[in-house]
Motif scaffolding. Structure first.
Motif, PDB file in Angstrom:
ATOM      1  N   CYS A  82       0.826  -1.203   0.000  1.00 46.01           N
ATOM      2  CA  CYS A  82       0.000   0.000   0.000  1.00 46.01           C
ATOM      3  C   CYS A  82       0.869   1.265   0.000  1.00 46.01           C
ATOM      4  N   LEU A  83       1.983   1.245   0.748  1.00 41.61           N
ATOM      5  CA  LEU A  83       2.869   2.405   0.772  1.00 41.61           C
ATOM      6  C   LEU A  83       3.505   2.667  -0.584  1.00 41.61           C
ATOM      7  N   GLU A  84       3.733   1.634  -1.325  1.00 44.98           N
ATOM      8  CA  GLU A  84       4.324   1.796  -2.645  1.00 44.98           C
ATOM      9  C   GLU A  84       3.374   2.545  -3.577  1.00 44.98           C
ATOM     10  N   LEU A  85       2.080   2.370  -3.409  1.00 42.41           N
ATOM     11  CA  LEU A  85       1.107   3.073  -4.238  1.00 42.41           C
ATOM     12  C   LEU A  85       0.895   4.511  -3.785  1.00 42.41           C
ATOM     13  N   VAL A  86       1.134   4.789  -2.490  1.00 43.52           N
ATOM     14  CA  VAL A  86       0.914   6.122  -1.952  1.00 43.52           C
ATOM     15  C   VAL A  86       2.117   7.021  -2.225  1.00 43.52           C
ATOM     16  N   TYR A  87       3.339   6.517  -1.960  1.00 43.84           N
ATOM     17  CA  TYR A  87       4.564   7.278  -2.188  1.00 43.84           C
ATOM     18  C   TYR A  87       5.168   6.890  -3.526  1.00 43.84           C
ATOM     19  N   HIS A  88       5.653   7.887  -4.237  1.00 40.19           N
ATOM     20  CA  HIS A  88       6.232   7.634  -5.554  1.00 40.19           C
ATOM     21  C   HIS A  88       7.439   8.559  -5.737  1.00 40.19           C
ATOM     22  N   GLU A  89       8.485   8.040  -6.362  1.00 39.24           N
ATOM     23  CA  GLU A  89       9.693   8.813  -6.620  1.00 39.24           C
ATOM     24  C   GLU A  89       9.918   8.880  -8.124  1.00 39.24           C
ATOM     25  N   GLU A  90      10.129  10.097  -8.627  1.00 39.33           N
ATOM     26  CA  GLU A  90      10.410  10.294 -10.053  1.00 39.33           C
ATOM     27  C   GLU A  90      11.811  10.879 -10.201  1.00 39.33           C
ATOM     28  N   LYS A  91      12.603  10.288 -11.089  1.00 40.71           N
ATOM     29  CA  LYS A  91      13.942  10.803 -11.379  1.00 40.71           C
ATOM     30  C   LYS A  91      14.020  11.153 -12.859  1.00 40.71           C
ATOM     31  N   THR A  92      14.522  12.342 -13.157  1.00 34.68           N
ATOM     32  CA  THR A  92      14.720  12.758 -14.545  1.00 34.68           C
ATOM     33  C   THR A  92      16.129  13.320 -14.690  1.00 34.68           C
ATOM     34  N   GLU A  93      16.730  13.064 -15.832  1.00 32.28           N
ATOM     35  CA  GLU A  93      18.072  13.554 -16.117  1.00 32.28           C
ATOM     36  C   GLU A  93      17.959  14.931 -16.749  1.00 32.28           C
TER      37      GLU A  93
ATOM     38  N   ILE B 264      20.685  15.277 -11.872  1.00 40.65           N
ATOM     39  CA  ILE B 264      19.474  14.468 -11.734  1.00 40.65           C
ATOM     40  C   ILE B 264      18.493  15.196 -10.823  1.00 40.65           C
ATOM     41  N   GLU B 265      17.256  15.309 -11.300  1.00 35.86           N
ATOM     42  CA  GLU B 265      16.177  15.920 -10.524  1.00 35.86           C
ATOM     43  C   GLU B 265      15.334  14.808  -9.915  1.00 35.86           C
ATOM     44  N   THR B 266      15.115  14.862  -8.595  1.00 36.42           N
ATOM     45  CA  THR B 266      14.348  13.842  -7.890  1.00 36.42           C
ATOM     46  C   THR B 266      13.125  14.487  -7.255  1.00 36.42           C
ATOM     47  N   LYS B 267      11.954  13.890  -7.494  1.00 33.13           N
ATOM     48  CA  LYS B 267      10.708  14.367  -6.897  1.00 33.13           C
ATOM     49  C   LYS B 267      10.074  13.238  -6.104  1.00 33.13           C
ATOM     50  N   TRP B 268       9.687  13.532  -4.870  1.00 33.00           N
ATOM     51  CA  TRP B 268       8.917  12.591  -4.063  1.00 33.00           C
ATOM     52  C   TRP B 268       7.470  13.045  -4.092  1.00 33.00           C
TER      53      TRP B 268
ATOM     54  N   LYS C 280      20.556  16.824  -7.803  1.00 35.83           N
ATOM     55  CA  LYS C 280      21.863  16.301  -7.410  1.00 35.83           C
ATOM     56  C   LYS C 280      22.754  16.165  -8.637  1.00 35.83           C
ATOM     57  N   ARG C 281      24.053  16.220  -8.413  1.00 31.84           N
ATOM     58  CA  ARG C 281      25.030  15.976  -9.475  1.00 31.84           C
ATOM     59  C   ARG C 281      25.765  14.697  -9.134  1.00 31.84           C
ATOM     60  N   LYS C 282      25.747  13.748 -10.060  1.00 36.10           N
ATOM     61  CA  LYS C 282      26.442  12.477  -9.866  1.00 36.10           C
ATOM     62  C   LYS C 282      27.523  12.344 -10.930  1.00 36.10           C
ATOM     63  N   TYR C 283      28.633  11.735 -10.516  1.00 32.95           N
ATOM     64  CA  TYR C 283      29.780  11.560 -11.401  1.00 32.95           C
ATOM     65  C   TYR C 283      29.943  10.081 -11.732  1.00 32.95           C
ATOM     66  N   SER C 284      30.273   9.798 -12.985  1.00 29.62           N
ATOM     67  CA  SER C 284      30.508   8.422 -13.405  1.00 29.62           C
ATOM     68  C   SER C 284      31.565   8.413 -14.509  1.00 29.62           C
ATOM     69  N   CYS C 285      32.182   7.252 -14.685  1.00 28.60           N
ATOM     70  CA  CYS C 285      33.189   7.065 -15.728  1.00 28.60           C
ATOM     71  C   CYS C 285      32.480   6.694 -17.018  1.00 28.60           C
ATOM     72  N   SER C 286      32.907   7.274 -18.124  1.00 29.72           N
ATOM     73  CA  SER C 286      32.272   6.968 -19.402  1.00 29.72           C
ATOM     74  C   SER C 286      32.796   5.658 -20.005  1.00 29.72           C
ATOM     75  N   SER C 287      33.939   5.166 -19.520  1.00 26.67           N
ATOM     76  CA  SER C 287      34.498   3.921 -20.057  1.00 26.67           C
ATOM     77  C   SER C 287      34.023   2.686 -19.289  1.00 26.67           C
ATOM     78  N   CYS C 288      34.171   2.712 -17.956  1.00 30.14           N
ATOM     79  CA  CYS C 288      33.843   1.516 -17.163  1.00 30.14           C
ATOM     80  C   CYS C 288      32.489   1.631 -16.452  1.00 30.14           C
ATOM     81  N   ASP C 289      31.784   2.757 -16.582  1.00 33.88           N
ATOM     82  CA  ASP C 289      30.445   2.991 -16.010  1.00 33.88           C
ATOM     83  C   ASP C 289      30.388   2.845 -14.496  1.00 33.88           C
TER      84      ASP C 289
END
Length: 67
Positions: free
Chosen positions: A2-13, A35-39, A51-60
C-alpha cells in the motif's frame, strides 16, 4: 504494498557534461550528470532535489567526490 502506491519517486536527467579529471580505476573520462528527484504523495509533490552524480564513461562506475 500500500505504501508503494501512496509514495512515488520520479527521477529525470536534466543534463550531462564532461567533468575535469580521469577515472582512478581505468583512466577514462569522467562525466557529470544532473538528476532531478521528486517525491510524490498521492500525486502531490513533497520533496524536490537536484543532485550531481559523477561516473566514468568507459567503465560505467559511479564515482564519489571527497572534499
Amino acid at each position: 504494498m500500500c505504501l508503494e502506491l501512496v509514495y512515488h519517486e520520479e527521477k529525470t536527467e536534466l543534463g550531462r557534461q564532461q567533468a575535469p579529471g580521469v577515472c582512478p580505476y581505468c583512466g577514462g573520462k569522467v562525466s557529470a550528470v544532473d538528476i532531478e528527484t521528486k517525491w510524490l504523495f498521492c500525486f502531490l509533490p513533497l520533496c524536490f532535489k537536484v543532485k550531481r552524480k559523477y561516473s566514468c564513461s568507459s567503465c560505467d562506475r559511479q564515482l564519489v567526490l571527497y572534499y
